[in-house]
Write a protein that holds these residues in place. Structure first.
Motif, PDB file in Angstrom:
ATOM      1  N   THR A 138      39.250  40.818  49.481  1.00 55.29           N
ATOM      2  CA  THR A 138      40.652  40.495  49.729  1.00 55.29           C
ATOM      3  C   THR A 138      41.039  39.332  48.835  1.00 55.29           C
ATOM      4  N   LEU A 139      42.334  39.094  48.754  1.00 61.39           N
ATOM      5  CA  LEU A 139      42.803  37.989  47.920  1.00 61.39           C
ATOM      6  C   LEU A 139      42.407  36.643  48.535  1.00 61.39           C
ATOM      7  N   ASP A 140      42.337  36.577  49.866  1.00 62.53           N
ATOM      8  CA  ASP A 140      41.885  35.345  50.520  1.00 62.53           C
ATOM      9  C   ASP A 140      40.465  34.993  50.082  1.00 62.53           C
ATOM     10  N   VAL A 141      39.619  36.008  50.101  1.00 58.57           N
ATOM     11  CA  VAL A 141      38.228  35.804  49.681  1.00 58.57           C
ATOM     12  C   VAL A 141      38.195  35.387  48.211  1.00 58.57           C
ATOM     13  N   ALA A 142      38.993  36.075  47.398  1.00 54.89           N
ATOM     14  CA  ALA A 142      39.031  35.756  45.969  1.00 54.89           C
ATOM     15  C   ALA A 142      39.430  34.303  45.758  1.00 54.89           C
ATOM     16  N   ALA A 143      40.466  33.848  46.509  1.00 53.44           N
ATOM     17  CA  ALA A 143      40.941  32.476  46.348  1.00 53.44           C
ATOM     18  C   ALA A 143      39.821  31.488  46.687  1.00 53.44           C
ATOM     19  N   ARG A 144      39.066  31.796  47.762  1.00 55.60           N
ATOM     20  CA  ARG A 144      38.013  30.884  48.168  1.00 55.60           C
ATOM     21  C   ARG A 144      36.906  30.831  47.107  1.00 55.60           C
ATOM     22  N   ILE A 145      36.570  32.006  46.574  1.00 52.31           N
ATOM     23  CA  ILE A 145      35.494  32.027  45.567  1.00 52.31           C
ATOM     24  C   ILE A 145      35.940  31.331  44.282  1.00 52.31           C
ATOM     25  N   ILE A 146      37.225  31.521  43.909  1.00 51.55           N
ATOM     26  CA  ILE A 146      37.727  30.846  42.702  1.00 51.55           C
ATOM     27  C   ILE A 146      37.586  29.339  42.852  1.00 51.55           C
ATOM     28  N   ALA A 147      37.983  28.823  44.040  1.00 47.82           N
ATOM     29  CA  ALA A 147      37.891  27.374  44.268  1.00 47.82           C
ATOM     30  C   ALA A 147      36.436  26.919  44.223  1.00 47.82           C
ATOM     31  N   ALA A 148      35.575  27.701  44.874  1.00 48.34           N
ATOM     32  CA  ALA A 148      34.155  27.316  44.918  1.00 48.34           C
ATOM     33  C   ALA A 148      33.548  27.320  43.517  1.00 48.34           C
ATOM     34  N   THR A 149      33.932  28.338  42.724  1.00 46.74           N
ATOM     35  CA  THR A 149      33.399  28.432  41.374  1.00 46.74           C
ATOM     36  C   THR A 149      33.863  27.250  40.519  1.00 46.74           C
TER      37      THR A 149
ATOM     38  N   GLN B 195      34.593  24.290  41.609  1.00 43.10           N
ATOM     39  CA  GLN B 195      33.866  23.089  42.032  1.00 43.10           C
ATOM     40  C   GLN B 195      32.452  23.101  41.452  1.00 43.10           C
ATOM     41  N   ALA B 196      31.841  24.296  41.496  1.00 47.66           N
ATOM     42  CA  ALA B 196      30.499  24.420  40.926  1.00 47.66           C
ATOM     43  C   ALA B 196      30.529  24.176  39.420  1.00 47.66           C
ATOM     44  N   GLY B 197      31.677  24.469  38.805  1.00 48.04           N
ATOM     45  CA  GLY B 197      31.812  24.265  37.364  1.00 48.04           C
ATOM     46  C   GLY B 197      32.071  22.825  36.987  1.00 48.04           C
ATOM     47  N   GLY B 198      32.141  21.936  37.968  1.00 41.77           N
ATOM     48  CA  GLY B 198      32.252  20.523  37.654  1.00 41.77           C
ATOM     49  C   GLY B 198      33.564  19.882  38.055  1.00 41.77           C
ATOM     50  N   SER B 199      34.455  20.605  38.746  1.00 40.85           N
ATOM     51  CA  SER B 199      35.728  20.021  39.145  1.00 40.85           C
ATOM     52  C   SER B 199      35.517  18.947  40.199  1.00 40.85           C
ATOM     53  N   GLY B 200      36.053  17.788  39.954  1.00 41.01           N
ATOM     54  CA  GLY B 200      35.941  16.705  40.928  1.00 41.01           C
ATOM     55  C   GLY B 200      37.240  16.483  41.679  1.00 41.01           C
ATOM     56  N   ASP B 201      38.142  17.409  41.568  1.00 35.34           N
ATOM     57  CA  ASP B 201      39.495  17.219  42.127  1.00 35.34           C
ATOM     58  C   ASP B 201      39.675  18.108  43.357  1.00 35.34           C
ATOM     59  N   ASN B 202      40.822  17.961  44.014  1.00 31.12           N
ATOM     60  CA  ASN B 202      41.193  18.888  45.083  1.00 31.12           C
ATOM     61  C   ASN B 202      41.346  20.276  44.487  1.00 31.12           C
ATOM     62  N   LEU B 203      41.127  21.295  45.346  1.00 33.10           N
ATOM     63  CA  LEU B 203      41.165  22.666  44.856  1.00 33.10           C
ATOM     64  C   LEU B 203      42.145  23.482  45.684  1.00 33.10           C
ATOM     65  N   THR B 204      43.185  23.993  45.032  1.00 34.08           N
ATOM     66  CA  THR B 204      44.122  24.860  45.756  1.00 34.08           C
ATOM     67  C   THR B 204      44.447  26.090  44.912  1.00 34.08           C
ATOM     68  N   VAL B 205      44.360  27.250  45.516  1.00 31.49           N
ATOM     69  CA  VAL B 205      44.649  28.508  44.822  1.00 31.49           C
ATOM     70  C   VAL B 205      45.538  29.373  45.712  1.00 31.49           C
ATOM     71  N   GLN B 206      46.572  29.912  45.117  1.00 30.78           N
ATOM     72  CA  GLN B 206      47.372  30.924  45.824  1.00 30.78           C
ATOM     73  C   GLN B 206      47.405  32.157  44.946  1.00 30.78           C
ATOM     74  N   LEU B 207      47.133  33.305  45.542  1.00 22.94           N
ATOM     75  CA  LEU B 207      47.179  34.561  44.803  1.00 22.94           C
ATOM     76  C   LEU B 207      48.207  35.465  45.469  1.00 22.94           C
ATOM     77  N   VAL B 208      48.990  36.172  44.672  1.00 19.70           N
ATOM     78  CA  VAL B 208      49.947  37.102  45.259  1.00 19.70           C
ATOM     79  C   VAL B 208      49.984  38.372  44.413  1.00 19.70           C
ATOM     80  N   ARG B 209      49.875  39.504  45.102  1.00 18.35           N
ATOM     81  CA  ARG B 209      49.958  40.790  44.399  1.00 18.35           C
ATOM     82  C   ARG B 209      51.211  41.516  44.866  1.00 18.35           C
TER      83      ARG B 209
END
Lengths: 605, 276
Positions: free
Chosen positions: A226-237, A239-253
């Motif tokens: 689902t897009l919810d899952v995708a948004a969570r994985i994008i944020a996690a990825t 962070q794993a890629g080195g982001s030290g900031d807040n993470l917010t993603v919105q997806l809309v189809r």
């Protein structure tokens, strides 16, 4: 909203704007989440008129108030955007709301930090980025300030629709070039893109999109359930890629799109059968027809009595010829939609009561009075004060329309009623152009040429769209006609379909027909009806003021040629006297008056 | 096939009249020229049918094709604008004046005449193999018509002149009813049927139509008709135009306008409610 939605049975078969949403937000490596996001998906009339909103804000990290700023920006936008006039375009509505929020934040900052805060102080106030995506009808509208991002994901590519407002200082240092709350006025990036079903958009804060490649984003979305899952994985990825900031993603189809027409707004009423010509005394849809007010080739208007309330209303149906024309039907239904959004003493009001209908017609308040056209025939030489008053009232009504981003396009004496109190009321809204609705469907310009063509601005004949200046032109022609009974450029403006032909049109000064009108009033009218819309008044109110008192910056007063300035009657009288004198001198000439006795004849007996 | 209510089609006639008055000179002339040429061709067609079948009814039944063609193509006949243009002035449409009406009539007259004359010359070539033989049977018939409807009237003097005038009136009563017919329906078939009936009537009754005559008489002269150009104008065209004007304006324009636009209030019968 006063609109009554179509019955469910009708609504079911229609396409509508439908989306799937996914979102995720977390503080990431930081302690506090200073991002804020939101989405609002309204139903019914709001969905058609205002669309779906997604927005996110990122509070500036140097400020303790960053989170508050982001939350305020998002919440205010979601609530205030839907309170703006449905007639406004998306752009106007959104920009007004953003500007208002910005100036409130700016004012708060100044109150706390003093009038001239230093840069470091400035960074401690209510400051945030703001990005919004509004989906309306078949378009997406993007608004953007700061370094968040709105992107369209198509196929294997991620196409950013916004640019980062960031100033690079070198050495990895950068600061936000533009943000909400920093300055009194904020510059907002705006962009409109067409939608197709299946389009996917991503809104993200800088902690996300700076740490992910397009490839990664596309793969994650493809793999996720689902897009919810995708948004969570994008944020996690990220962070794993080195982001030290807040993470917010919105997806809309975009799942499905509406047909994109005014049907989206007025509902299934466009599929109602047309009413046939009505007769006096006939009962119709809960009204009793009292008498016919107007009957023409386009529509019939009746005075009717509402059986439920006893109120008198004006009921309008389409003529036989236009009854089958979907564009005419849309105009008729929209007219009532427009009336419901207007409340001004110089504009016709909607009828107070609304019921579900079986036939297509429109109902409005009934105004007892005389059309300006009829009044002008009764008063061929009205006094200047009356003309000023009528023009002022019409201008006032038009201003109310223009504030709602509507252009009337059909101001003419037939469309103005003077009621018994001498109030001028604009009555016909069948040609009104509404910015917010043109985003739903471009309506044919033909409506601008309905009825008589003498009042339409010349630029319309060149194919240009109507503007507020076109209404000003029409009002100027009405003023001219009230004073003179003639038209400023003669009757052939409509026949001049090219610029060259229009340049040949000459303006006849008002004084030519009515010497009692002062030349400064003529100067005002001349400016209002200038063939070039850019050289007319910018505002209706300027025209009204210049009709009331002389404007020194206008008019070559007194420089007019003598034959244009003087009263024709005076010249006629002078010529008449001269002709009489000539005749007298001819008749008294000796050789014409008959032989007078000569000396010889006197001598001869 | 939808039939428009009278108040609807009469407003359309007024709108049409307004647009005629305000039309540019170029458009007015072109539309009038083509109308004259088309109608003239239909007249040649009808006379040919009459000669070949010996049955005048056959020509009259088929003559309206010309009228239908030119109205569907949006061309203007003098007989039509005689009726349409004054409506806009009576209705006090802005910019519509009697000067504008006279200008329109003048231009349409010139255009119609030029168009009819063009067809006349072309048909004359057709009837005589380019003026190298005697006229064909149809050409001789046309020459005969020319003599009968000029000198034929002249022998009765003023009474003859009056007869042409009245025939002109009767003609445009019918022809302008055809113009109205073009507006009572929204479909092409409806328009054609409504136009066909009055035109057929006028042609069979040999009422005098100013534009048809602009073709008949010049052709007749070219075919050797024994009458002069002066005879044609004074003993046909002038009274016909005037008769067309009076007939169209009174029987059609004024009547429709005064009953369907200036509708008088309904009479209220005592004790009776108006039924729905």
């Amino acid at each position: 909203m006063t609109d009554v939605l179509p019955p469910a049975s009708h609504a079911g078969v229609k396409n509508r704007l439908a989306i799937t949403l996914g979102h995720y937000s977390s503080a990431g490596a930081k302690l506090e989440n200073q991002d804020f996001h939101g989405a609002l998906q309204p139903e019914g009339a709001d969905l058609a008129a205002k669309g779906i909103v997604l927005c996110l804000a990122d509070g500036i990290s140097t400020s303790a108030l960053g989170a508050t700023a982001a939350e305020t920006a998002v919440k205010t936008f979601l609530s205030d955007y839907y309170c703006t006039s449905p007639a406004w375009s998306v752009r106007t509505s959104a920009e007004r709301v953003i500007a208002a929020t910005n100036s409130w934040m700016h004012a708060q900052n100044r109150r706390v930090l003093g009038p001239v805060p230093s840069d470091s102080e400035r960074e401690r106030g209510l400051v945030c980025t703001f990005s919004a995506l509004i989906l309306k009808s078949r378009s997406a509208h993007v608004f953007h300030i700061g370094d968040a991002q709105v992107a369209r994901i198509s196929g294997q590519s991620v196409e950013p629709l916004t640019e980062l407002h960031r100033v690079d200082l070198g050495g990895g240092e950068s600061y936000l070039g533009r943000a909400m709350g920093v300055n009194r006025a904020v510059e907002i990036d705006y962009r409109q893109v067409p939608l197709v079903p299946g389009d996917l958009f991503m809104l993200s804060t800088d902690g996300v999109h700076e740490y992910l490649s397009a490839r990664m984003i596309v793969d994650i979305i493809e793999a996720a359930a689902t897009l919810d899952v995708a948004a969570r994985i994008i944020a996690a990825t990220a962070q794993a890629g080195g982001s030290g900031d807040n993470l917010t993603v919105q997806l809309v189809r975009i799942e499905s799109l509406p047909d994109g027409g005014i049907e989206d707004l007025v509902g299934a009423e466009t599929s109602l059968p047309p009413a046939s010509v009505l007769a006096e005394g006939q009962g119709f849809e809960g009204y009793t027809i009292l008498r016919q007010i107007h009957s023409g080739s386009r529509s019939h208007v009746y005075l009717a009595c509402d059986d439920a309330s006893g109120a008198e209303v004006a009921l309008k149906i389409l003529s036989t010829e236009l009854a089958e024309d979907p564009a005419a039907l849309s105009s008729l239904l929209l007219e009532e939609w427009i009336l419901r959004r207007l409340d001004h003493p110089n504009l016709l009001r909607a009828a107070t009561h609304y019921r579900a209908r079986r036939f297509a017609f429109s109902v409005s308040q009934y105004v007892a009075g005389q059309s300006l056209h009829a009044w002008m025939l009764d008063h061929p030489m009205p006094d200047l004060a009356t003309v000023r008053e009528v023009v002022k009232q019409l201008a006032s009504g038009l201003q109310a329309l223009h504030r709602r981003e509507m252009v009337h396009r059909d101001i003419r004496p037939h469309n103005v009623l003077l009621d018994r109190d001498g109030r001028a009321i604009i009555i016909d809204f069948g040609s009104v152009q509404v910015a917010g609705l043109d985003e739903l469907a471009q309506r044919p310009l033909e409506a601008a040429f309905a009825g008589t063509i003498q009042y339409s601005a010349p630029e319309l004949y060149l194919g240009y769209p109507a503007t507020r200046q076109s209404d000003l032109y029409s009002l100027g022609v009405v003023a001219y006609q009230m004073l003179t009974g003639h038209l400023p450029y003669g009757p052939r403006v409509a026949a001049a379909g090219t610029r060259a032909a229009q340049r040949k049109l000459t303006y006849t000064p008002v004084m030519h027909y009515n010497p009692d009108v002062p030349d400064w009033m003529d100067a005002a009218i001349r400016k209002a009806v200038n063939l070039d819309p850019a050289r007319r008044y910018g505002e209706l109110s300027e025209f009204v003021v210049d009709l009331t008192k002389p404007n020194a910056s206008l008019a070559p007063a007194g420089l007019m040629p003598l034959f244009q300035r003087g009263s024709v009657r005076a010249w006629k009288i002078v010529s008449g006297i001269l002709a009489a004198a000539l005749l007298a001198s001819l008749l008294t000439r000796p050789d014409v008056a008959g032989p007078s006795p000569t000396p010889e004849q006197e001598i001869i007996p | 096939m939808s039939y428009l209510a009278p108040s609807e089609f009469v407003t359309k006639l007024v709108d049409a009249g307004e647009s005629k008055i305000l039309m540019s000179t170029k458009d007015t002339l072109i539309r009038a020229y083509m109308a004259g040429a088309t109608l003239a061709l239909a007249a040649a067609f009808a006379v040919t049918i009459n000669v070949q079948t010996g049955q005048p009814l056959a020509g009259a039944v088929l003559f309206p094709v010309g009228f239908c063609i030119l109205y569907l193509l949006g061309y203007d006949l003098l007989t039509g604008v005689f009726v349409l243009a004054p409506l806009a002035v009576w209705d006090k449409r802005p910019g519509c004046t009697w000067n504008g009406v006279l200008r329109n009539w003048g231009l349409v007259f010139v255009g119609n005449f030029a168009g009819a004359l063009t067809t006349a010359v072309m048909m004359a070539v057709y009837f005589t193999y380019g003026f190298s033989t005697d006229p064909s049977e149809v050409g001789q018939k046309l020459a005969g018509i020319g003599v009968a409807r000029t000198l034929g009237y002249e022998q009765y003097g003023a009474a003859g002149w009056l007869t042409i005038f009245v025939r002109g009136m009767l003609c445009n009563w019918m022809v302008s009813t055809g113009v109205v017919g073009a507006q009572v329906s929204t479909s092409v078939s409806g328009k054609v049927i409504a136009m066909w009936m009055p035109i057929m009537l006028f042609f069979y009754m040999t009422f005098e139509h100013s534009i048809v005559n602009m073709f008949l008489f010049p052709t007749a002269l070219m075919m050797g008709g024994a009458f002069t150009l002066g005879d044609y104008f004074w003993w046909n065209e002038v009274p016909t135009v005037l008769g067309n004007l009076v007939g169209g304006v009174t029987f059609t324009g004024l009547m429709l306008y005064s009953t369907h636009i200036r509708t008088s209030p309904k009479r209220q019968a005592a004790g009776l409610k108006v039924a729905a």
